[in-house]
Design an enzyme around this catalytic site. Structure first.
Site, PDB file in Angstrom:
ATOM      1  N   ASN A 124      33.319  41.062  41.626  1.00  0.00           N
ATOM      2  CA  ASN A 124      32.170  41.609  40.900  1.00  0.00           C
ATOM      3  C   ASN A 124      30.858  40.915  41.230  1.00  0.00           C
ATOM      4  O   ASN A 124      29.806  41.313  40.740  1.00  0.00           O
ATOM      5  CB  ASN A 124      32.447  41.599  39.402  1.00  0.00           C
ATOM      6  CG  ASN A 124      33.512  42.637  39.044  1.00  0.00           C
ATOM      7  OD1 ASN A 124      33.810  43.513  39.863  1.00  0.00           O
ATOM      8  ND2 ASN A 124      34.091  42.522  37.868  1.00  0.00           N
TER       9      ASN A 124
ATOM     10  N   ASP B 251      37.570  52.885  37.392  1.00  0.00           N
ATOM     11  CA  ASP B 251      38.706  52.677  36.497  1.00  0.00           C
ATOM     12  C   ASP B 251      38.677  53.693  35.373  1.00  0.00           C
ATOM     13  O   ASP B 251      37.632  53.994  34.819  1.00  0.00           O
ATOM     14  CB  ASP B 251      38.645  51.274  35.892  1.00  0.00           C
ATOM     15  CG  ASP B 251      39.402  50.274  36.733  1.00  0.00           C
ATOM     16  OD1 ASP B 251      40.228  50.708  37.549  1.00  0.00           O
ATOM     17  OD2 ASP B 251      39.161  49.086  36.564  1.00  0.00           O
TER      18      ASP B 251
ATOM     19  N   ASP C 174      38.292  41.824  30.913  1.00  0.00           N
ATOM     20  CA  ASP C 174      39.174  41.770  32.096  1.00  0.00           C
ATOM     21  C   ASP C 174      40.383  40.857  31.895  1.00  0.00           C
ATOM     22  O   ASP C 174      41.398  41.013  32.545  1.00  0.00           O
ATOM     23  CB  ASP C 174      38.382  41.259  33.308  1.00  0.00           C
ATOM     24  CG  ASP C 174      37.093  42.016  33.486  1.00  0.00           C
ATOM     25  OD1 ASP C 174      37.090  42.986  34.235  1.00  0.00           O
ATOM     26  OD2 ASP C 174      36.097  41.656  32.827  1.00  0.00           O
TER      27      ASP C 174
HETATM   28  N1  EPU Z   1      27.889  50.987  28.903  1.00  0.00           N
HETATM   29  C1  EPU Z   1      27.153  52.040  28.437  1.00  0.00           C
HETATM   30  N2  EPU Z   1      26.131  52.524  29.197  1.00  0.00           N
HETATM   31  C2  EPU Z   1      25.815  51.976  30.404  1.00  0.00           C
HETATM   32  C3  EPU Z   1      26.572  50.902  30.886  1.00  0.00           C
HETATM   33  C4  EPU Z   1      27.607  50.431  30.102  1.00  0.00           C
HETATM   34  O1  EPU Z   1      27.404  52.546  27.359  1.00  0.00           O
HETATM   35  O2  EPU Z   1      24.868  52.450  31.035  1.00  0.00           O
HETATM   36  C5  EPU Z   1      29.010  50.498  28.109  1.00  0.00           C
HETATM   37  C6  EPU Z   1      30.326  50.765  28.813  1.00  0.00           C
HETATM   38  O3  EPU Z   1      30.792  52.061  28.586  1.00  0.00           O
HETATM   39  C7  EPU Z   1      31.216  49.706  28.220  1.00  0.00           C
HETATM   40  C8  EPU Z   1      30.280  48.529  28.028  1.00  0.00           C
HETATM   41  O4  EPU Z   1      28.957  49.084  28.031  1.00  0.00           O
HETATM   42  O5  EPU Z   1      31.695  50.104  26.968  1.00  0.00           O
HETATM   43  C9  EPU Z   1      30.419  47.419  29.063  1.00  0.00           C
HETATM   44  O6  EPU Z   1      30.008  47.860  30.286  1.00  0.00           O
HETATM   45  P1  EPU Z   1      29.305  46.989  31.394  1.00  0.00           P
HETATM   46  O7  EPU Z   1      28.234  47.842  31.942  1.00  0.00           O
HETATM   47  O8  EPU Z   1      28.971  45.595  30.978  1.00  0.00           O
HETATM   48  O9  EPU Z   1      30.483  46.910  32.430  1.00  0.00           O
HETATM   49  P2  EPU Z   1      30.329  47.244  33.944  1.00  0.00           P
HETATM   50  O10 EPU Z   1      29.077  46.594  34.426  1.00  0.00           O
HETATM   51  O11 EPU Z   1      30.554  48.657  34.191  1.00  0.00           O
HETATM   52  C10 EPU Z   1      31.453  45.062  34.844  1.00  0.00           C
HETATM   53  C11 EPU Z   1      32.609  44.769  35.720  1.00  0.00           C
HETATM   54  C12 EPU Z   1      33.897  45.089  34.985  1.00  0.00           C
HETATM   55  C13 EPU Z   1      33.954  44.262  33.729  1.00  0.00           C
HETATM   56  C14 EPU Z   1      32.701  44.513  32.869  1.00  0.00           C
HETATM   57  C15 EPU Z   1      32.587  43.601  31.673  1.00  0.00           C
HETATM   58  C16 EPU Z   1      31.708  45.227  37.897  1.00  0.00           C
HETATM   59  C17 EPU Z   1      31.759  46.056  39.111  1.00  0.00           C
HETATM   60  N3  EPU Z   1      32.524  45.559  36.930  1.00  0.00           N
HETATM   61  O12 EPU Z   1      31.544  46.462  34.546  1.00  0.00           O
HETATM   62  O13 EPU Z   1      34.950  44.713  35.826  1.00  0.00           O
HETATM   63  O14 EPU Z   1      35.093  44.625  32.995  1.00  0.00           O
HETATM   64  O15 EPU Z   1      31.510  44.291  33.669  1.00  0.00           O
HETATM   65  O16 EPU Z   1      32.435  42.271  32.074  1.00  0.00           O
HETATM   66  O17 EPU Z   1      30.978  44.253  37.849  1.00  0.00           O
HETATM   67  C18 EPU Z   1      36.928  45.069  37.023  1.00  0.00           C
HETATM   68  O18 EPU Z   1      36.650  44.093  37.728  1.00  0.00           O
HETATM   69  O19 EPU Z   1      37.995  45.679  37.150  1.00  0.00           O
HETATM   70  C19 EPU Z   1      36.005  45.554  36.027  1.00  0.00           C
HETATM   71  C20 EPU Z   1      36.210  46.671  35.380  1.00  0.00           C
END
Ligand code: EPU
Length: 436
Positions: free
Chosen positions: A30, A130, A325
């Site tokens: 990430n 995912d 995670d």
């Molecule tokens: N959310 C919104 N709107 C947005 C963005 C996010 O409602 O525009 C919500 C999501 O639906 C969720 C929450 O906010 O309920 C958390 O989302 P976040 O955006 O923080 O997660 P992400 O950036 O999509 C990254 C990692 C994930 C990890 C999460 C939390 C990457 C590529 N992915 O996801 O990692 O679980 O942060 O730390 O950086 C993985 O490695 O398998 C993975 C899923």
């Protein structure tokens, strides 16, 4: 690029006693994916060290290639250290991320910010990734709109433009996030570094991978203060340049947690090379409450398992809370712990699907809404199970380490998205895990 020869899609796991030895974690998925996207921000040759051989990196390389960038892997080192990734960014970019790629990996959306900053327009398909819960990108779009971008959804693509034509620039602004979204922080950060004036991001994500991205951007000439805090201040600059030397990706705390959970389950004592306690504080607290003894050593983290794990309650929260995670590993550990643990998921609504698979292995888990009640049993029982996503897939492999008989985990292509060689790493610690 290529992640090596194509593999079968199952792991066979058999219990094989306590674990021992040393295993190394690679660079964080990430972080690596965002660092690759950040290379779009400056023309020239960029070099990243410690980028793991995982499928998501291959997909991001394809995304960059579609944009007109050359991505090459140098040969791996003699001890298996992945060769550096060399990324050649041209002056002119084709600012689009096609459906076939974004559909495979949600994180592709992080090219949106850099493309708007460099090319004043971007067409990015709406992300998949995912399959847990509803994962919108409204926070990304809100942040980028605050900087002056305009968005329309056309044929399933997000079409973003910066008004004023090809040379138009975003304009710094104060962005307040409703939620500290990790990738939305990455996206807005990468857009703001080339914007006119100052951007402030309030309620920014604080993950070590965000701090790694900031360090890389600063080395490329960006002006950013507040890395690792929820208040980021970015003074836009005219242009960036490639970093002064190869940038080493921060170690993968989730892979480190996977190895520590493995020893917690199977017993024994291991060293997880390169793992950093200061990136995993809350998790390590929980693991110590569960009876694991964990020490930071110069080479990494040393972890020793108790005779039996203790049950604890866990609630997932944005960093520095216990990351979502880690949760499948914690639920698996609680499945064989000495009491009852309540696990609450506060981030992703659909992230309990693997629980059905653990139940098939004899775990006593009840779920209701965001909560799971896990009543520890002495031992699990091997069964055929299916990996529903990356981390849950890894957790099912770990469950197999303490399940009588044979566990066959299928659909492990999900696991390949984020682990270079999970079976090999566990085998190097004495576990009996093979790809079949
Ligand atoms: N959310 C919104 N709107 C947005 C963005 C996010 O409602 O525009 C919500 C999501 O639906 C969720 C929450 O906010 O309920 C958390 O989302 P976040 O955006 O923080 O997660 P992400 O950036 O999509 C990254 C990692 C994930 C990890 C999460 C939390 C990457 C590529 N992915 O996801 O990692 O679980 O942060 O730390 O950086 C993985 O490695 O398998 C993975 C899923």
């Amino acid at each position: 690029m290529g992640a090596g020869p194509s593999h079968s899609d199952r792991f066979l796991v058999r219990p094989n006693g306590p674990l021992g030895g040393t295993v190394r974690v690679g660079g964080a998925k990430n972080s690596a994916l965002k660092l690759m996207a950040a290379c779009l921000l400056a023309e020239g040759r960029h070099e990243l060290a410690g980028v793991p051989h995982i499928v998501d990196v291959d997909i991001m390389a394809e995304v960059l290639t579609a944009i007109g960038v050359r991505v090459e892997r140098r040969p791996d080192g003699p001890s298996g250290e992945p060769g550096n990734l060399v990324i050649d960014t041209p002056a002119e970019l084709a600012p689009r991320a096609p459906y076939e790629l974004v559909e495979k990996m949600r994180a592709s959306v992080v090219v949106l910010g850099p493309l708007l900053a460099r090319a004043a327009r971007a067409s990015v398909s709406l992300p998949g990734g995912d399959d847990f819960g509803n994962r919108p990108i409204d926070i990304h779009l809100h942040g980028l709109s605050s900087l002056g971008a305009e968005f329309a959804t056309v044929h399933g693509n997000i079409e973003g433009t910066v008004p004023g034509g090809r040379d138009a620039r975003l304009v710094g602004s104060r962005v307040v996030f409703e939620y500290p979204s990790h990738t939305a922080t990455d996206n807005v950060l990468m857009a703001a570094v080339l914007a006119k004036g100052t951007t402030v991001i309030e309620n920014a994500a604080r993950e070590p991978e965000v701090a790694d991205l900031v360090a890389f951007l600063v080395d490329m000439g960006a002006r950013i203060r507040g890395a690792g805090t929820s208040h980021l201040v970015i003074e836009g600059v005219e242009e960036l340049h490639p970093a002064s030397g190869p940038h080493r990706v921060v170690p993968d705390r989730v892979v480190a947690a996977t190895m520590i959970a493995a020893v917690g389950l199977a017993g024994g004592e291991i060293v997880v090379e390169d793992a950093r306690a200061d990136h995993m504080d809350m998790l390590l607290h929980k693991l110590s409450d569960m009876g694991l003894e964990i020490q930071q050593r110069p080479e990494g983290l040393e972890a020793r398992a108790p005779a039996r794990l203790h049950s604890v309650d866990v609630a997932t929260l944005p960093y520095p809370g216990v990351a979502t995670d880690y949760k499948p590993f914690l639920v698996t550990m609680l499945s064989v712990a000495d009491g009852v643990g309540i696990v609450s998921e506060n981030l992703f609504s659909g992230r309990f699907r693997y629980v059905d698979e653990l139940r098939r292995m004899g775990a006593d888990i009840r779920t209701q809404g965001h909560h799971a009640v896990v009543r520890g049993v002495r031992r699990l029982s091997g069964a055929p199970v299916r990996a529903p996503d990356l981390r849950a897939g890894a957790a099912l492999v770990l469950a197999g380490l303490v399940a009588e008989g044979e566990t066959v985990v299928s659909d492990v292509h999900h696991v390949d998205r984020g682990y270079q060689d999970l079976a090999g790493s566990l085998r190097s610690l004495g576990a009996d895990v093979t790809r079949i």
